[in-house]
Design a protein around this motif. Sequence first.
Motif, PDB file in Angstrom:
ATOM      1  N   PRO A   1      42.441  99.988  99.395  1.00 32.34           N
ATOM      2  CA  PRO A   1      43.139 101.224  99.806  1.00 32.34           C
ATOM      3  C   PRO A   1      42.165 102.399  99.827  1.00 32.34           C
ATOM      4  CG  PRO A   1      43.823 100.539  97.600  1.00 32.34           C
ATOM      5  CD  PRO A   1      42.946  99.457  98.146  1.00 32.34           C
ATOM      6  N   HIS A   2      42.425 103.353 100.765  1.00 35.48           N
ATOM      7  CA  HIS A   2      41.562 104.526 100.938  1.00 35.48           C
ATOM      8  C   HIS A   2      41.688 105.417  99.713  1.00 35.48           C
ATOM      9  CE1 HIS A   2      39.757 108.052 102.760  1.00 35.48           C
ATOM     10  NE2 HIS A   2      39.286 107.234 103.685  1.00 35.48           N
ATOM     11  N   LYS A   3      40.594 105.946  99.251  1.00 35.47           N
ATOM     12  CA  LYS A   3      40.579 106.730  98.023  1.00 35.47           C
ATOM     13  C   LYS A   3      41.227 108.100  98.191  1.00 35.47           C
ATOM     14  CE  LYS A   3      36.645 104.561  95.891  1.00 35.47           C
ATOM     15  NZ  LYS A   3      35.387 104.764  95.225  1.00 35.47           N
ATOM     16  N   SER A   4      41.351 108.615  99.448  1.00 28.67           N
ATOM     17  CA  SER A   4      41.905 109.949  99.633  1.00 28.67           C
ATOM     18  C   SER A   4      43.380 109.994  99.284  1.00 28.67           C
ATOM     19  CB  SER A   4      41.687 110.432 101.060  1.00 28.67           C
ATOM     20  OG  SER A   4      42.440 109.629 101.946  1.00 28.67           O
ATOM     21  N   HIS A   5      44.050 108.818  99.257  1.00 29.10           N
ATOM     22  CA  HIS A   5      45.460 108.793  98.902  1.00 29.10           C
ATOM     23  C   HIS A   5      45.655 108.963  97.410  1.00 29.10           C
ATOM     24  CE1 HIS A   5      46.500 107.709 102.917  1.00 29.10           C
ATOM     25  NE2 HIS A   5      45.782 106.601 102.886  1.00 29.10           N
ATOM     26  N   ASN A   6      44.639 108.784  96.652  1.00 31.27           N
ATOM     27  CA  ASN A   6      44.747 108.868  95.202  1.00 31.27           C
ATOM     28  C   ASN A   6      44.237 110.209  94.681  1.00 31.27           C
ATOM     29  OD1 ASN A   6      45.643 106.245  95.255  1.00 31.27           O
ATOM     30  ND2 ASN A   6      43.609 105.387  94.933  1.00 31.27           N
ATOM     31  N   LYS A   7      44.597 111.333  95.368  1.00 27.50           N
ATOM     32  CA  LYS A   7      44.142 112.656  94.928  1.00 27.50           C
ATOM     33  C   LYS A   7      44.857 113.033  93.653  1.00 27.50           C
ATOM     34  CE  LYS A   7      43.136 114.707  99.395  1.00 27.50           C
ATOM     35  NZ  LYS A   7      43.511 115.752 100.332  1.00 27.50           N
ATOM     36  N   PRO A   8      44.119 113.667  92.763  1.00 22.12           N
ATOM     37  CA  PRO A   8      44.793 114.124  91.552  1.00 22.12           C
ATOM     38  C   PRO A   8      45.697 115.310  91.892  1.00 22.12           C
ATOM     39  CG  PRO A   8      42.502 114.800  91.518  1.00 22.12           C
ATOM     40  CD  PRO A   8      42.694 113.916  92.721  1.00 22.12           C
ATOM     41  N   ALA A   9      46.792 115.430  91.206  1.00 22.61           N
ATOM     42  CA  ALA A   9      47.730 116.516  91.456  1.00 22.61           C
ATOM     43  C   ALA A   9      47.096 117.830  91.012  1.00 22.61           C
ATOM     44  CB  ALA A   9      49.014 116.273  90.687  1.00 22.61           C
ATOM     45  N   ARG A  10      47.277 118.875  91.861  1.00 21.14           N
ATOM     46  CA  ARG A  10      46.708 120.181  91.521  1.00 21.14           C
ATOM     47  C   ARG A  10      47.696 120.947  90.656  1.00 21.14           C
ATOM     48  NH1 ARG A  10      44.177 122.890  96.802  1.00 21.14           N
ATOM     49  NH2 ARG A  10      46.332 122.877  97.472  1.00 21.14           N
ATOM     50  N   SER A  11      47.140 121.770  89.805  1.00 21.55           N
ATOM     51  CA  SER A  11      47.997 122.554  88.920  1.00 21.55           C
ATOM     52  C   SER A  11      48.624 123.710  89.707  1.00 21.55           C
ATOM     53  CB  SER A  11      47.190 123.096  87.750  1.00 21.55           C
ATOM     54  OG  SER A  11      46.292 124.085  88.205  1.00 21.55           O
ATOM     55  N   GLN A  12      49.639 124.309  89.151  1.00 26.85           N
ATOM     56  CA  GLN A  12      50.338 125.416  89.808  1.00 26.85           C
ATOM     57  C   GLN A  12      49.392 126.605  89.977  1.00 26.85           C
ATOM     58  OE1 GLN A  12      53.348 125.210  91.125  1.00 26.85           O
ATOM     59  NE2 GLN A  12      53.197 127.271  91.916  1.00 26.85           N
ATOM     60  N   GLU A  13      48.493 126.832  89.016  1.00 25.54           N
ATOM     61  CA  GLU A  13      47.527 127.925  89.119  1.00 25.54           C
ATOM     62  C   GLU A  13      46.612 127.735  90.315  1.00 25.54           C
ATOM     63  OE1 GLU A  13      45.303 128.448  85.557  1.00 25.54           O
ATOM     64  OE2 GLU A  13      47.070 128.907  84.356  1.00 25.54           O
ATOM     65  N   GLU A  14      46.136 126.498  90.544  1.00 28.96           N
ATOM     66  CA  GLU A  14      45.266 126.222  91.682  1.00 28.96           C
ATOM     67  C   GLU A  14      46.005 126.445  92.991  1.00 28.96           C
ATOM     68  OE1 GLU A  14      43.950 122.249  90.987  1.00 28.96           O
ATOM     69  OE2 GLU A  14      42.293 122.875  89.703  1.00 28.96           O
TER      70      GLU A  14
ATOM     71  N   ASP B   1      48.626 128.509  93.484  1.00 30.39           N
ATOM     72  CA  ASP B   1      48.819 129.944  93.636  1.00 30.39           C
ATOM     73  C   ASP B   1      47.530 130.626  94.067  1.00 30.39           C
ATOM     74  OD1 ASP B   1      51.444 129.667  92.919  1.00 30.39           O
ATOM     75  OD2 ASP B   1      51.153 130.327  90.837  1.00 30.39           O
ATOM     76  N   LEU B   2      46.405 130.210  93.504  1.00 33.23           N
ATOM     77  CA  LEU B   2      45.119 130.773  93.871  1.00 33.23           C
ATOM     78  C   LEU B   2      44.794 130.466  95.329  1.00 33.23           C
ATOM     79  CD1 LEU B   2      42.721 132.358  92.798  1.00 33.23           C
ATOM     80  CD2 LEU B   2      41.680 130.207  92.112  1.00 33.23           C
ATOM     81  N   ALA B   3      45.065 129.263  95.760  1.00 34.04           N
ATOM     82  CA  ALA B   3      44.814 128.884  97.153  1.00 34.04           C
ATOM     83  C   ALA B   3      45.690 129.702  98.094  1.00 34.04           C
ATOM     84  CB  ALA B   3      45.078 127.393  97.347  1.00 34.04           C
ATOM     85  N   LYS B   4      46.945 129.933  97.715  1.00 34.43           N
ATOM     86  CA  LYS B   4      47.836 130.747  98.537  1.00 34.43           C
ATOM     87  C   LYS B   4      47.330 132.186  98.611  1.00 34.43           C
ATOM     88  CE  LYS B   4      52.163 128.242  97.905  1.00 34.43           C
ATOM     89  NZ  LYS B   4      53.523 128.303  97.337  1.00 34.43           N
ATOM     90  N   ALA B   5      46.860 132.701  97.491  1.00 34.38           N
ATOM     91  CA  ALA B   5      46.344 134.074  97.462  1.00 34.38           C
ATOM     92  C   ALA B   5      45.118 134.202  98.363  1.00 34.38           C
ATOM     93  CB  ALA B   5      46.001 134.479  96.034  1.00 34.38           C
ATOM     94  N   TYR B   6      44.218 133.224  98.301  1.00 30.75           N
ATOM     95  CA  TYR B   6      43.040 133.257  99.179  1.00 30.75           C
ATOM     96  C   TYR B   6      43.440 133.175 100.642  1.00 30.75           C
ATOM     97  CZ  TYR B   6      39.510 132.931  95.490  1.00 30.75           C
ATOM     98  OH  TYR B   6      38.698 133.195  94.423  1.00 30.75           O
TER      99      TYR B   6
END
Length: 186
Positions: free
Chosen positions: A40-53, A55-60
């Motif tokens: 299986p492709h490794k991109s499907h196994n991304k770790p879950a991002r925290s809510q802070e990350e 929110d920060l991405a949305k702010a950027y």
Amino acid sequence: MVDSLRDQLLKSGIVKQLKDEKRQQQPAAKPNAHGKGKPPHKSHNKPARSQEEIDLAKAYAMRARTEATERRRAEQEAAEQARLKRERKAKVQQLLAGKVLNKPDADQARHFEYGGKIRRLYVDATQWADLNAGKLGIVQNGGRYLLVSQSVAEQVREIDPHLLALLVDPSSGGSGEDGVPDDLMW
């Protein structure tokens, strides 16, 4: 002789057990067109991002959108200003066509202040008197100073006041804004 830790683990069977457990956790790969299975492709196994990350991405992202909007607005405003400036320049060019009174054989230098510097325009004796009386004016256009009638100078002032270099007010009593007489030769 001392065996390495790896060798000891392999002999005890612990390492083999761990490998077997890993294989059981992964789903079986489906065979592709060649009959070989792909892991299986490794991109499907991304770790879950925290809510802070998140929110920060949305702010950027919001900041980037805001900056892009401001940039577009500034570019549009600059383009509009340039368009208006071109229109004013064309109007002044059209107004000055055939109305310039500069003489190539003029021999008297008339000095005046424009743009924080002392400038000069060569005129004859009649033009000198008319310029000091307010019957003539000086307009800056295309890097040159042009002698024009009072009415043309006032029309230029209405279009773009920055282009009017000199128009003496006859009610000033024969002296300029700084108190120096306009007919003073220097």
